[in-house]
Design a protein around this motif. Structure first.
Motif, mmCIF file in Angstrom:
data_model
loop_
_atom_site.group_PDB
_atom_site.id
_atom_site.type_symbol
_atom_site.label_atom_id
_atom_site.label_comp_id
_atom_site.label_asym_id
_atom_site.label_seq_id
_atom_site.Cartn_x
_atom_site.Cartn_y
_atom_site.Cartn_z
ATOM 1 N N HIS A 1 0.850 -1.197 0.000
ATOM 2 C CA HIS A 1 0.000 0.000 0.000
ATOM 3 C C HIS A 1 0.886 1.247 0.000
ATOM 4 O O HIS A 1 0.657 2.192 -0.737
ATOM 5 N N ASP A 7 -3.891 -0.594 6.141
ATOM 6 C CA ASP A 7 -4.518 -0.522 4.813
ATOM 7 C C ASP A 7 -4.038 -1.652 3.904
ATOM 8 O O ASP A 7 -4.091 -1.526 2.685
ATOM 9 N N SER A 8 -3.577 -2.767 4.495
ATOM 10 C CA SER A 8 -3.189 -3.891 3.642
ATOM 11 C C SER A 8 -4.431 -4.525 3.028
ATOM 12 O O SER A 8 -4.339 -5.267 2.056
ATOM 13 N N GLN A 65 -7.909 0.288 -4.157
ATOM 14 C CA GLN A 65 -6.743 -0.308 -3.503
ATOM 15 C C GLN A 65 -5.609 -0.544 -4.500
ATOM 16 O O GLN A 65 -4.439 -0.352 -4.175
ATOM 17 N N ALA A 92 -1.874 1.588 -4.346
ATOM 18 C CA ALA A 92 -0.700 0.813 -3.931
ATOM 19 C C ALA A 92 0.555 1.297 -4.647
ATOM 20 O O ALA A 92 0.545 1.484 -5.869
ATOM 21 N N ARG A 129 1.425 -5.913 -2.475
ATOM 22 C CA ARG A 129 0.171 -5.778 -1.719
ATOM 23 C C ARG A 129 -0.665 -7.050 -1.836
ATOM 24 O O ARG A 129 -1.154 -7.590 -0.842
#
Ligand SMILES: [Zn+2]
Length: 255
Positions: free
Chosen positions: A166, A188-189, A210, A214, A220
Motif C-alpha cells: 500500500h 490498509d493492507s 486499492q 498501492a 500488496r
C-alpha cells in the motif's frame, strides 16, 4: 468517512472508519494509528481537496483519537507511544495531538514520507509532523510470527509486521491480548472484510481504489494472500482487522 459515488454500497461502502487501537501497558498507553487529528479538523484545507472530495471525512472533533482517549479518563501525556501502520494522512493526522509520545514507524515509511517520490507526494501531509515528533524509525528484524518474517518487536507484546505494498514501509501491528491471543491491526493492507474471502466480496470500486493507491500492487496482493491464510487458519488465536472497515470495528467494540 462517507466515500463519494457509493451507489448504495455497491461501488464503495457507504461508510469507512479510521480504526485506532488503544493499548494499556505497564509503562503507559500505546496508540496504534491516530486517524485525523484536531488540527486537520481546524484546518481541513491541509488535507487537500481530492481527499475531501473523494473520501468525504466527517470532521467531528469528538471522533479524534485525542477526544476518545480523554473521554476514557486518560490524559494526553498518558499516551507514551504511538505506532503507525503508515504515514498516509488519514493515519498520521493525530500525532500532533500526542506531541510527547514516541512515534514508531518502519524506517522505509518515514523515508517515503520525508522524501516522497513525485507519485508519493499527494498522499503525505508534511504539516501533520511539522511539530517535530519524537520519531522512532525501526529497521525490519528477523523474527518470525505466524509465518510472517522480518518482524520487529517493540516488546514481548507489540510487534511491527511488515506488510508492504500500500505504501513503501507499510506494516501491520500485532498486539498480544491479556488472554494470550493476538490482535493484528492490518492497517490498509486491505480495506474491506470481503477482501479476506475467497473470492473477494469487496465492492468493485474499493477493489480498484486499492490497486490504484498501492505503490507496489504485486507486493500488496502477495501480503493480502498471506493475511487470508492467517485469517482462515488461526482464528480465533489471531484476530485480524483493517483500518477502514466499519463492520470489523463494530464487531470488536460490540457497537
Ligand atoms: Zn487509510
Amino acid at each position: 468517512m462517507h466515500p463519494a459515488g457509493s451507489v448504495a454500497g455497491r461501488l464503495t461502502p457507504t461508510r469507512l472508519v479510521a480504526h485506532c487501537l488503544l493499548v494499556e501497558r505497564p509503562g503507559g498507553l500505546l496508540l496504534v494509528d491516530t486517524g485525523l487529528g484536531t488540527a486537520d479538523i481546524a484546518d481541513p484545507g491541509r488535507l487537500g481537496l481530492p481527499f475531501r472530495a473523494v473520501v468525504r471525512p466527517v470532521l467531528d472533533p469528538a471522533e479524534t483519537a485525542r477526544a476518545q482517549v480523554l473521554a476514557r479518563g486518560h490524559r494526553v501525556e498518558d499516551v507514551t507511544d504511538v505506532v503507525l501502520t503508515h504515514l498516509d494522512l488519514d493515519h498520521a493526522g493525530g500525532i500532533g495531538d500526542f506531541p510527547r509520545a514516541r512515534v514508531h514507524v518502519l524506517a522505509d515509511e518515514l523515508d517515503a514520507a520525508l522524501h516522497p517520490t513525485v507519485r508519493e507526494r499527494a498522499r503525505y501531509v508534511g504539516a501533520q509532523w511539522a511539530h517535530g515528533p519524537c520519531w522512532e524509525p525501526h529497521r525490519v528484524a528477523g523474527e518470525e510470527w505466524f509465518g510472517f518474517g522480518a518482524v520487529t518487536a517493540l516488546d514481548d507484546d507489540v510487534l511491527l509486521v511488515p506488510l508492504r505494498g500500500h505504501t513503501r514501509g507499510h506494516c501491520g501491528v500485532a498486539v498480544r491480548r491479556a488472554d494470550g491471543g493476538w490482535l493484528l491491526h492490518a492497517g490498509d493492507s486491505y480495506f474491506h472484510t470481503g477482501d479476506l474471502a475467497t473470492p473477494s466480496t469487496t465492492p468493485a470500486g474499493l477493489r480498484l481504489f486499492q490497486r490504484v493507491m498501492a505503490v507496489d500492487d504485486l507486493q500488496r496482493r502477495h501480503n493480502l494472500e498471506r493475511l487470508r491464510e492467517l485469517h482462515a487458519r488461526s482464528s480465533p488465536e489471531v484476530t485480524v482487522f483493517s483500518a477502514h472497515d466499519a463492520t470489523e470495528l463494530a464487531a470488536l467494540t460490540g457497537g
